[in-house]
Write an enzyme that holds these catalytic residues in place. Structure first.
Site, PDB file in Angstrom:
ATOM      1  N   ASP A  93      47.886  75.922  81.397  1.00 19.60           N
ATOM      2  CA  ASP A  93      47.554  75.955  79.663  1.00 19.60           C
ATOM      3  C   ASP A  93      46.213  77.130  80.172  1.00 19.60           C
ATOM      4  OD1 ASP A  93      44.715  74.150  81.458  1.00 19.60           O
ATOM      5  OD2 ASP A  93      45.802  72.989  79.979  1.00 19.60           O
ATOM      6  N   GLY A  95      42.818  77.008  79.779  1.00 14.98           N
ATOM      7  CA  GLY A  95      41.730  76.161  80.061  1.00 14.98           C
ATOM      8  C   GLY A  95      40.748  75.773  78.703  1.00 14.98           C
ATOM      9  N   PHE A  97      40.818  74.066  75.920  1.00 13.32           N
ATOM     10  CA  PHE A  97      40.685  73.335  75.533  1.00 13.32           C
ATOM     11  C   PHE A  97      39.499  72.709  76.538  1.00 13.32           C
ATOM     12  CE2 PHE A  97      41.314  68.353  75.819  1.00 13.32           C
ATOM     13  CZ  PHE A  97      41.294  67.965  74.659  1.00 13.32           C
ATOM     14  N   GLY A 216      45.237  72.518  68.939  1.00 12.88           N
ATOM     15  CA  GLY A 216      44.240  71.450  67.832  1.00 12.88           C
ATOM     16  C   GLY A 216      44.728  70.651  66.812  1.00 12.88           C
ATOM     17  N   ASP A 266      53.604  67.790  76.769  1.00 17.81           N
ATOM     18  CA  ASP A 266      52.576  67.831  78.086  1.00 17.81           C
ATOM     19  C   ASP A 266      51.113  66.711  77.302  1.00 17.81           C
ATOM     20  OD1 ASP A 266      49.152  68.285  78.271  1.00 17.81           O
ATOM     21  OD2 ASP A 266      50.335  69.730  76.752  1.00 17.81           O
ATOM     22  N   CYS A 304      65.479  48.652  82.703  1.00 20.71           N
ATOM     23  CA  CYS A 304      64.174  50.193  83.584  1.00 20.71           C
ATOM     24  C   CYS A 304      65.238  50.378  85.041  1.00 20.71           C
ATOM     25  CB  CYS A 304      62.891  50.177  83.439  1.00 20.71           C
ATOM     26  SG  CYS A 304      62.278  51.722  84.309  1.00 20.71           S
ATOM     27  N   CYS A 306      64.045  52.446  86.952  1.00 22.32           N
ATOM     28  CA  CYS A 306      63.444  53.245  87.435  1.00 22.32           C
ATOM     29  C   CYS A 306      63.374  53.260  89.362  1.00 22.32           C
ATOM     30  CB  CYS A 306      61.827  53.832  87.285  1.00 22.32           C
ATOM     31  SG  CYS A 306      60.765  52.248  87.546  1.00 22.32           S
ATOM     32  N   CYS A 309      60.970  49.676  89.211  1.00 23.19           N
ATOM     33  CA  CYS A 309      61.806  48.304  88.876  1.00 23.19           C
ATOM     34  C   CYS A 309      62.958  47.893  89.330  1.00 23.19           C
ATOM     35  CB  CYS A 309      61.967  48.780  87.080  1.00 23.19           C
ATOM     36  SG  CYS A 309      60.653  48.744  85.948  1.00 23.19           S
ATOM     37  N   HIS A 335      56.991  54.433  86.896  1.00 22.82           N
ATOM     38  CA  HIS A 335      57.453  53.889  86.733  1.00 22.82           C
ATOM     39  C   HIS A 335      57.304  55.150  84.667  1.00 22.82           C
ATOM     40  CE1 HIS A 335      58.691  50.690  83.388  1.00 22.82           C
ATOM     41  NE2 HIS A 335      57.570  51.140  82.855  1.00 22.82           N
TER      42      HIS A 335
END
Length: 375
Positions: A93, A95, A97, A216, A266, A304, A306, A309, A335
């Site tokens: 990005d 920067g 924000f 925004g 993101d 799940c 992962c 889990c 997770h």
């Protein structure tokens, strides 16, 4: 083009779409969630673990990397990919924000933004040209233009000034960016004003960026209002270019964002709440630090797959968190990232199979049913 978007399938009952983002470092299936590696690391997890989780692209932050270790240092290391040991695509990005969030620590003029570092109070000056210099040195696959992100709420004259400045700065970014192997995405601002969103979309579209971002939003406005602005803005963007909704990452917003034609997302949410002991589940969230889980020997989520889990119980993870063990933070982060990445993969499959509306209904039914659905 250094990055090219290929649209594969569109949902007939909504704006949802599945595609491929072609980059020199591999193809990224969309819709996609990008884990946030603010300072060239996704907090508590390694690049190897990210790959095991199936992360195809991550985001890093220009503002933070500029302050430390410095973009010159990253460039000397061979760029972000070499520096952090991540060979898949990266987006940085601008920067903007972060700079505009500094409030009393920054001052805006037409040329750029003067701000004081949140680390040591030192003074710095970001212009569109300076930001392009930094992002080109960092060497990500996708760079973002430097824009002005207005707060919510903001009065109409302030929003209008923000839109016009965002357009002027986007033109300057376009002129300053000279790294052909790096894509450049433009950002559309306008707050929650539909006329300004239409104006800025037309302005940014005219500059022919490699992709378009909607900025925004998710800055304090109610979710129904965010969805209303997305309903208005997304159709204004070219079908053949990737659409990126910045800073959005809660499961409900991901589903509704995809339904409105967004391809990329993101957010720090999954990693941030993981470090506070909160985990994502299909029926909402669990605050795994709570006493009720002290003798709960089930996995976080029964279905799940992962690593967390498959191997550990709620009781054990709570124990780690209460003891301050770093492993607890790693397990909750793994997770949460798995949950969101798998959610995106399932949405993509549903779009390709022509059953996105069924997927969307099932998602909301499970979420609204609450915790009782876990038993």
């Amino acid at each position: 083009m250094s990055v090219r978007f290929e649209l594969l399938k569109e949902d007939t009952a909504s704006q949802a779409r599945a595609g491929l983002l072609h980059t020199a470092r591999g193809d990224v299936p969309t819709p996609v969630f990008m884990p946030v590696g603010t300072s060239a690391a996704v907090k508590t997890v390694s690049s190897h673990e990210l790959k095991e989780l199936g992360a195809e692209i991550i985001l890093s932050n220009t503002y933070h990397l500029y302050l430390r270790p410095g973009h010159e240092t990253v460039a000397e290391a061979g760029g972000l990919h070499s520096f952090m040991g991540w060979e898949r695509p990266i987006l940085t990005d601008s920067g903007g924000f972060q700079v505009f969030s500094l409030n009393e620590l920054r001052k805006i003029d037409e040329n750029g933004v003067r701000f004081r570092s949140h680390i040591d109070g030192s003074t710095h000056y970001f212009t569109p040209e300076k930001v392009m210099e930094i992002e080109m040195a960092l060497g990500a696959d996708i760079a973002m233009t430097f824009d002005e992100c207005a707060p919510y709420p903001a009065d109409l004259p302030a929003l209008a000034r923000s839109v016009e400045r965002t357009y002027r700065w986007a033109k300057r970014c376009r002129e300053a960016h000279n790294k052909p192997e790096q894509a450049l995405f433009g950002i559309i601002q306008g707050g929650v004003d539909k006329a300004l969103r239409s104006l800025n979309a037309a302005q940014i579209n005219s500059l022919d960026f490699d992709g378009l971002a909607i900025g925004g939003l998710s800055v304090g406005e109610p979710k129904p209002l965010m969805y209303e602005i997305l309903d208005h803005t997304a159709p204004l963007l070219p079908r053949h270019k990737a659409r990126y909704l910045m800073g959005v990452g809660s499961p409900d917003c991901l589903v509704e964002g995809v339904a409105r034609g967004v391809d990329m997302f993101d957010c720090v949410l999954p990693t941030r709440i993981a470090r506070n002991g909160t985990v994502l589940v299909p029926w909402g969230k669990l605050v795994i630090r709570n006493a009720e889980f002290a003798r709960d020997f089930r996995p976080i989520a029964r279905d799940c797959g992962c690593y967390t889990c498959r191997n550990f119980s709620r009781a054990y993870i709570r124990h780690l968190l209460k003891c301050g063990e770093t492993l607890g933070l790693r397990l909750t982060t793994i997770h949460n990232l798995h949950y969101l990445l798998e959610l995106m993969r399932n949405m993509r499959r549903a779009i390709l199979d022509g059953r996105f509306q069924e997927f969307r209904r099932e998602f909301w039914s499970r979420l609204e049913a609450g915790r009782e659905s876990a038993t």
